[in-house]
Design a protein around this motif. Structure first.
Motif, PDB file in Angstrom:
ATOM      1  N   HIS A   1       1.024   5.144  -3.571  1.00 54.56           N
ATOM      2  CA  HIS A   1      -0.013   4.583  -2.692  1.00 54.56           C
ATOM      3  C   HIS A   1      -0.914   3.679  -3.507  1.00 54.56           C
ATOM      4  CE1 HIS A   1      -3.842   4.473  -0.407  1.00 54.56           C
ATOM      5  NE2 HIS A   1      -3.013   4.428   0.623  1.00 54.56           N
ATOM      6  N   ALA A   2      -0.958   2.408  -3.141  1.00 55.01           N
ATOM      7  CA  ALA A   2      -1.803   1.417  -3.820  1.00 55.01           C
ATOM      8  C   ALA A   2      -1.562   1.424  -5.327  1.00 55.01           C
ATOM      9  CB  ALA A   2      -3.268   1.667  -3.507  1.00 55.01           C
TER      10      ALA A   2
ATOM     11  N   GLN B   1       0.822  -1.205   0.000  1.00 62.46           N
ATOM     12  CA  GLN B   1       0.000   0.000   0.000  1.00 62.46           C
ATOM     13  C   GLN B   1       0.859   1.260   0.000  1.00 62.46           C
ATOM     14  OE1 GLN B   1      -3.359  -0.736  -0.939  1.00 62.46           O
ATOM     15  NE2 GLN B   1      -3.829   0.792   0.612  1.00 62.46           N
TER      16      GLN B   1
END
Length: 298
Positions: free
Chosen positions: A55-56, A38
């Motif tokens: 992020h992700a 993540q």
């Protein structure tokens, strides 16, 4: 992260943070596959260098800005500077735009600090007897460490740190120096793995994974172009074309669009004819590329 703190009307003219190294970042995300965390920070360290928070699977902040001159210290580029320095040089030292550009992009960074070279390998060779070489290496690691920490703050923590690029992949001592100041983020290296440049160089007890992965920009271009080519014939021809022709132009155009939009679609680029190809071969390739809606200059 995208908006620059300048007059709003300038933002309307497209002045914003774009960032660079998009193909490298995309190749890292692809290589991680199911192990993509993540909260990921990618340190692309080479003659050009950038630190990016992912992020992700999506970039949310990066050290470079409108141009690739900003961010961390680089081989010959300054990285972030107090804007007042530029004003001082304009007013007091009679610098013009050309001299400023040359200073920022060609005479600064590792080269400017050391007075010796922008090549990290030469600095390592000289550091035992040259204090300025040691200072340049230390400042480089310090600037990267600060940016990694900043990106971890943006992400709200750090699950994985990936080193890539020429320095990131090959320089164990630089990786060790950068990570030495990041223990508070859970970053801890295994010394033997780091020296061997294993894929996973983190200590077994590290709460943050640390990896070394290759920057596969050329392959990423091939995959991207192949994915969006309109027919099998063009797709099969574009794969070798990317390696046989001047790939830099294609890379630049693809990176700029990808960083600006987060998507990869058709784009324009300049095809430079290989001197080993006949004119007929080049014309044939140009005809094929015309189906791809590219502007081709032979």
């Amino acid at each position: 992260a995208r908006v620059l703190p300048i007059a709003r009307e300038l933002s309307f003219d497209g002045m914003q943070r774009y960032g660079f190294h998009g193909l490298s970042l995309e190749s890292i995300v692809r290589q991680l596959g199911a192990s993509l965390p993540q909260r990921l920070v990618i340190a692309h360290l080479g003659n050009g260098a950038s630190i990016t928070a992912v992020h992700a699977g999506r970039s949310i902040d990066t050290s470079m800005g409108l141009t690739p001159s900003g961010g961390v210290i680089m081989g010959t580029r300054s990285g972030d500077l107090d804007p007042g320095i530029l004003l001082y040089l304009l007013r007091e030292k009679a610098f013009d735009a050309g001299k400023l550009e040359a200073l920022i992009d060609q005479r600064s960074g590792l080269l400017g600090i050391s007075g010796l070279s922008g090549d990290m390998r030469r600095l390592h060779a000289a550091e035992a007897s040259n204090g300025d070489a040691r200072l340049a290496i230390a400042m480089f690691c310090y600037s990267v460490r600060k940016q990694v920490a900043a990106m971890a703050a943006v992400l709200g923590g750090l699950d994985m740190l990936v080193f890539t690029g020429g320095i990131g992949e090959r320089d164990a001592s630089v990786r060790a120096e950068i990570c030495a100041g990041l223990a508070w983020l859970g970053v801890s290296l295994d010394e033997s793995r780091n020296r061997a440049a294993s894929t996973d160089i983190g200590d077994d007890g590290s709460s943050c994974a640390v990896r070394v992965l290759p920057s596969q920009e050329e392959l990423q271009i091939e995959l991207s172009v192949s994915l969006h080519a309109p027919n099998d014939e063009l797709r099969s021809r574009l794969m070798p074309v990317n390696r046989r022709y001047a790939i830099a132009e294609l890379k630049t155009a693809c990176a700029e669009y990808t960083e600006r939009t987060g998507r990869i679609i058709t784009f324009e680029y300049t095809l430079i004819r290989d001197t080993n190809d006949s004119r007929e071969t080049s014309e044939e390739l140009a005809a094929l590329l015309g189906d791809f809606k590219c502007r081709v200059n032979l």
